[in-house]
Motif scaffolding. Structure first.
Motif, PDB file in Angstrom:
ATOM      1  N   LEU A  26       1.622  -1.342  -0.166  1.00  0.00           N
ATOM      2  CA  LEU A  26      -0.179  -0.328  -0.284  1.00  0.00           C
ATOM      3  C   LEU A  26       1.381   1.219   0.444  1.00  0.00           C
ATOM      4  CD1 LEU A  26      -2.683  -1.024   2.957  1.00  0.00           C
ATOM      5  CD2 LEU A  26      -2.843  -0.674  -0.147  1.00  0.00           C
ATOM      6  N   LYS A  27       2.174   1.176   0.981  1.00  0.00           N
ATOM      7  CA  LYS A  27       2.647   2.206   1.217  1.00  0.00           C
ATOM      8  C   LYS A  27       3.673   2.640  -0.784  1.00  0.00           C
ATOM      9  CE  LYS A  27       3.576   2.910   6.314  1.00  0.00           C
ATOM     10  NZ  LYS A  27       4.734   1.851   6.719  1.00  0.00           N
ATOM     11  N   ILE A  28       3.887   1.456  -1.032  1.00  0.00           N
ATOM     12  CA  ILE A  28       5.249   1.678  -2.424  1.00  0.00           C
ATOM     13  C   ILE A  28       3.835   2.418  -3.747  1.00  0.00           C
ATOM     14  CG2 ILE A  28       5.587   0.376  -4.704  1.00  0.00           C
ATOM     15  CD1 ILE A  28       6.702  -1.216  -2.556  1.00  0.00           C
ATOM     16  N   LEU A  29       2.704   2.075  -3.738  1.00  0.00           N
ATOM     17  CA  LEU A  29       1.582   1.705  -4.543  1.00  0.00           C
ATOM     18  C   LEU A  29       1.590   3.718  -4.359  1.00  0.00           C
ATOM     19  CD1 LEU A  29      -0.935  -0.589  -4.562  1.00  0.00           C
ATOM     20  CD2 LEU A  29       0.487   0.077  -6.471  1.00  0.00           C
ATOM     21  N   THR A  30       0.991   3.798  -3.262  1.00  0.00           N
ATOM     22  CA  THR A  30       0.997   5.584  -2.251  1.00  0.00           C
ATOM     23  C   THR A  30       1.975   6.201  -3.230  1.00  0.00           C
ATOM     24  OG1 THR A  30      -0.527   4.663  -0.908  1.00  0.00           O
ATOM     25  CG2 THR A  30       0.031   7.302  -0.668  1.00  0.00           C
ATOM     26  N   VAL A  31       3.235   6.234  -3.039  1.00  0.00           N
ATOM     27  CA  VAL A  31       4.488   7.032  -2.855  1.00  0.00           C
ATOM     28  C   VAL A  31       4.690   6.763  -4.312  1.00  0.00           C
ATOM     29  CG1 VAL A  31       6.590   7.169  -2.317  1.00  0.00           C
ATOM     30  CG2 VAL A  31       5.552   6.324  -0.561  1.00  0.00           C
ATOM     31  N   ALA A  32       4.191   5.926  -5.324  1.00  0.00           N
ATOM     32  CA  ALA A  32       4.383   5.538  -6.458  1.00  0.00           C
ATOM     33  C   ALA A  32       3.916   6.828  -7.373  1.00  0.00           C
ATOM     34  CB  ALA A  32       3.887   4.141  -6.637  1.00  0.00           C
ATOM     35  N   PHE A  33       2.653   6.936  -7.008  1.00  0.00           N
ATOM     36  CA  PHE A  33       1.165   7.752  -7.793  1.00  0.00           C
ATOM     37  C   PHE A  33       1.494   9.363  -6.871  1.00  0.00           C
ATOM     38  CE2 PHE A  33      -2.127  10.301  -9.247  1.00  0.00           C
ATOM     39  CZ  PHE A  33      -2.542   8.901  -9.618  1.00  0.00           C
ATOM     40  N   VAL A  34       1.675   9.760  -6.606  1.00  0.00           N
ATOM     41  CA  VAL A  34       3.144  10.805  -5.378  1.00  0.00           C
ATOM     42  C   VAL A  34       3.994  11.013  -6.619  1.00  0.00           C
ATOM     43  CG1 VAL A  34       4.049  12.262  -3.950  1.00  0.00           C
ATOM     44  CG2 VAL A  34       1.556  10.892  -2.976  1.00  0.00           C
ATOM     45  N   ILE A  35       4.928  10.116  -6.894  1.00  0.00           N
ATOM     46  CA  ILE A  35       6.304  10.668  -7.302  1.00  0.00           C
ATOM     47  C   ILE A  35       5.455  11.075  -9.111  1.00  0.00           C
ATOM     48  CG2 ILE A  35       7.910   9.579  -8.774  1.00  0.00           C
ATOM     49  CD1 ILE A  35       8.377   8.223  -5.922  1.00  0.00           C
ATOM     50  N   LEU A  36       4.526   9.852  -9.536  1.00  0.00           N
ATOM     51  CA  LEU A  36       3.676  10.306 -11.154  1.00  0.00           C
ATOM     52  C   LEU A  36       3.699  11.481 -10.355  1.00  0.00           C
ATOM     53  CD1 LEU A  36       3.263   8.848 -13.582  1.00  0.00           C
ATOM     54  CD2 LEU A  36       1.427   8.536 -12.633  1.00  0.00           C
ATOM     55  N   SER A  37       2.572  12.123  -9.994  1.00  0.00           N
ATOM     56  CA  SER A  37       2.306  13.530  -9.750  1.00  0.00           C
ATOM     57  C   SER A  37       3.196  14.325 -10.013  1.00  0.00           C
ATOM     58  CB  SER A  37       1.581  14.265  -8.706  1.00  0.00           C
ATOM     59  OG  SER A  37       0.127  12.615  -8.595  1.00  0.00           O
ATOM     60  N   VAL A  38       4.028  14.277  -8.955  1.00  0.00           N
ATOM     61  CA  VAL A  38       5.565  15.201  -9.060  1.00  0.00           C
ATOM     62  C   VAL A  38       6.281  15.408 -10.806  1.00  0.00           C
ATOM     63  CG1 VAL A  38       7.654  16.302  -7.897  1.00  0.00           C
ATOM     64  CG2 VAL A  38       5.901  15.073  -6.932  1.00  0.00           C
ATOM     65  N   LEU A  39       6.476  14.755 -10.752  1.00  0.00           N
ATOM     66  CA  LEU A  39       7.037  13.731 -12.869  1.00  0.00           C
ATOM     67  C   LEU A  39       6.431  14.775 -13.475  1.00  0.00           C
ATOM     68  CD1 LEU A  39       8.510  10.281 -12.147  1.00  0.00           C
ATOM     69  CD2 LEU A  39       9.518  12.704 -12.205  1.00  0.00           C
ATOM     70  N   MET A  40       4.833  14.705 -13.360  1.00  0.00           N
ATOM     71  CA  MET A  40       3.746  14.864 -14.178  1.00  0.00           C
ATOM     72  C   MET A  40       4.261  17.048 -14.315  1.00  0.00           C
ATOM     73  SD  MET A  40       2.285  12.642 -15.971  1.00  0.00           S
ATOM     74  CE  MET A  40       0.652  13.076 -16.214  1.00  0.00           C
ATOM     75  N   ILE A  41       4.380  17.649 -13.382  1.00  0.00           N
ATOM     76  CA  ILE A  41       4.553  19.036 -13.536  1.00  0.00           C
ATOM     77  C   ILE A  41       5.831  18.836 -13.870  1.00  0.00           C
ATOM     78  CG2 ILE A  41       5.110  21.203 -11.527  1.00  0.00           C
ATOM     79  CD1 ILE A  41       3.084  19.980  -9.506  1.00  0.00           C
ATOM     80  N   GLY A  42       7.145  18.615 -13.778  1.00  0.00           N
ATOM     81  CA  GLY A  42       8.308  18.573 -14.438  1.00  0.00           C
ATOM     82  C   GLY A  42       7.915  18.487 -15.887  1.00  0.00           C
ATOM     83  N   ALA A  43       7.306  17.428 -16.509  1.00  0.00           N
ATOM     84  CA  ALA A  43       7.421  17.507 -18.095  1.00  0.00           C
ATOM     85  C   ALA A  43       6.053  18.432 -18.128  1.00  0.00           C
ATOM     86  CB  ALA A  43       6.368  16.272 -18.218  1.00  0.00           C
ATOM     87  N   ALA A  44       5.211  19.055 -17.617  1.00  0.00           N
ATOM     88  CA  ALA A  44       4.868  19.907 -18.279  1.00  0.00           C
ATOM     89  C   ALA A  44       5.747  21.293 -18.264  1.00  0.00           C
ATOM     90  CB  ALA A  44       4.131  20.452 -17.002  1.00  0.00           C
ATOM     91  N   ILE A  45       6.704  21.464 -17.658  1.00  0.00           N
ATOM     92  CA  ILE A  45       7.520  22.842 -17.289  1.00  0.00           C
ATOM     93  C   ILE A  45       8.848  22.435 -18.952  1.00  0.00           C
ATOM     94  CG2 ILE A  45      10.109  23.700 -15.983  1.00  0.00           C
ATOM     95  CD1 ILE A  45       8.802  23.512 -13.436  1.00  0.00           C
ATOM     96  N   VAL A  46       8.791  21.253 -19.237  1.00  0.00           N
ATOM     97  CA  VAL A  46       9.692  21.093 -20.239  1.00  0.00           C
ATOM     98  C   VAL A  46       9.792  21.519 -21.707  1.00  0.00           C
ATOM     99  CG1 VAL A  46      11.762  20.138 -18.670  1.00  0.00           C
ATOM    100  CG2 VAL A  46      10.066  18.901 -19.610  1.00  0.00           C
ATOM    101  N   LEU A  47       7.617  21.052 -21.770  1.00  0.00           N
ATOM    102  CA  LEU A  47       7.037  20.363 -23.106  1.00  0.00           C
ATOM    103  C   LEU A  47       7.720  22.068 -24.028  1.00  0.00           C
ATOM    104  CD1 LEU A  47       3.716  18.822 -22.086  1.00  0.00           C
ATOM    105  CD2 LEU A  47       5.711  17.839 -23.031  1.00  0.00           C
ATOM    106  N   PRO A  48       8.013  21.162 -24.846  1.00  0.00           N
ATOM    107  CA  PRO A  48       7.605  22.455 -26.479  1.00  0.00           C
ATOM    108  C   PRO A  48       6.118  23.680 -26.152  1.00  0.00           C
ATOM    109  CG  PRO A  48       7.821  20.450 -27.243  1.00  0.00           C
ATOM    110  CD  PRO A  48       7.754  20.038 -25.825  1.00  0.00           C
TER     111      PRO A  48
END
Length: 207
Positions: A7-29
């Motif tokens: 349960l902890k791994i699945l929770t942390v995985a989605f949190v990390i995904l959300s943060v990575l999506m913000i990073g992707a939004a910054i660098v998109l053309p």
């Protein structure tokens, strides 16, 4: 692997995904292209597609955290935890899901902006003299009225060539006076500054 660790791994995985999506939004053309399809201007951009993907992830995240919350509550009940611990465990998962949803919403705003063209209720009007074709995209949002002018090429590619604004969010509803030449078109439109005010915009064609 025990269920609590999973349960902890699945929770942390989605949190990390959300943060990575913000990073992707910054660098998109930031580039955009346009086509004229089914009597409307269609915008094509990596950022718009990414924003749509984020919206899908938010929906998936709702189901994800509902499942995690149910799993957390069921596990705590099975372990014989008190009612308060069961409630706090479930609320913890729901709060984490809310934070992830907030991060993904920020990613959408960073990718596409706070307002999209759809928020302006666009309408499209096509005009041609037989040699050149233009489409005027009228938009209105609160007191903001505007119109984007596109030249339509042979492959249905739409190229923005000019724009104008109107007062009080009013639109011309496709009513324009056009004077065509080989090099440009003069477009006369109502500005709505006063009841009878009009303005003429000279729009040059691209080669």
């Amino acid at each position: 692997m025990n269920k609590r660790k999973l349960l902890k791994i699945l929770t942390v995985a989605f949190v990390i995904l959300s943060v990575l999506m913000i990073g992707a939004a910054i660098v998109l053309p930031t580039g955009k292209s346009y086509t004229y399809e089914n009597n409307e201007i269609v915008t094509h951009s990596v950022r718009s597609e990414f924003a749509s993907f984020c919206a899908g992830v938010i929906l998936f995240g709702c189901l994800w955290f509902i499942g995690l919350t149910a799993g957390e509550v069921a596990l705590r009940i099975k372990e014989g935890a008190g009612a308060l611990k069961v409630i706090l465990g479930g609320l913890g998962k729901l709060l984490t899901g809310f934070v992830c949803g907030f991060l993904l919403t920020i990613a959408i705003i960073m990718a596409e902006g706070l307002w999209t063209k759809d928020d302006y209720y666009p309408e499209w009007y096509m005009f041609t003299d037989g040699n050149h074709t233009i489409v005027i995209e009228e938009m209105s949002f609160l007191l903001d009225g505007r119109a984007e002018i596109y030249q339509i090429m042979e492959n249905n590619k739409a190229v923005p060539i000019n724009m104008f604004t109107t007062d009080d969010g009013e639109t011309n509803c496709g009513h324009y006076k056009m004077e065509w030449t080989e090099e440009y078109v003069d477009i006369t439109y109502r500005t709505f500054v006063t009841a009878d005010s009009v303005k003429t915009l000279r729009v040059k064609f691209i080669d």
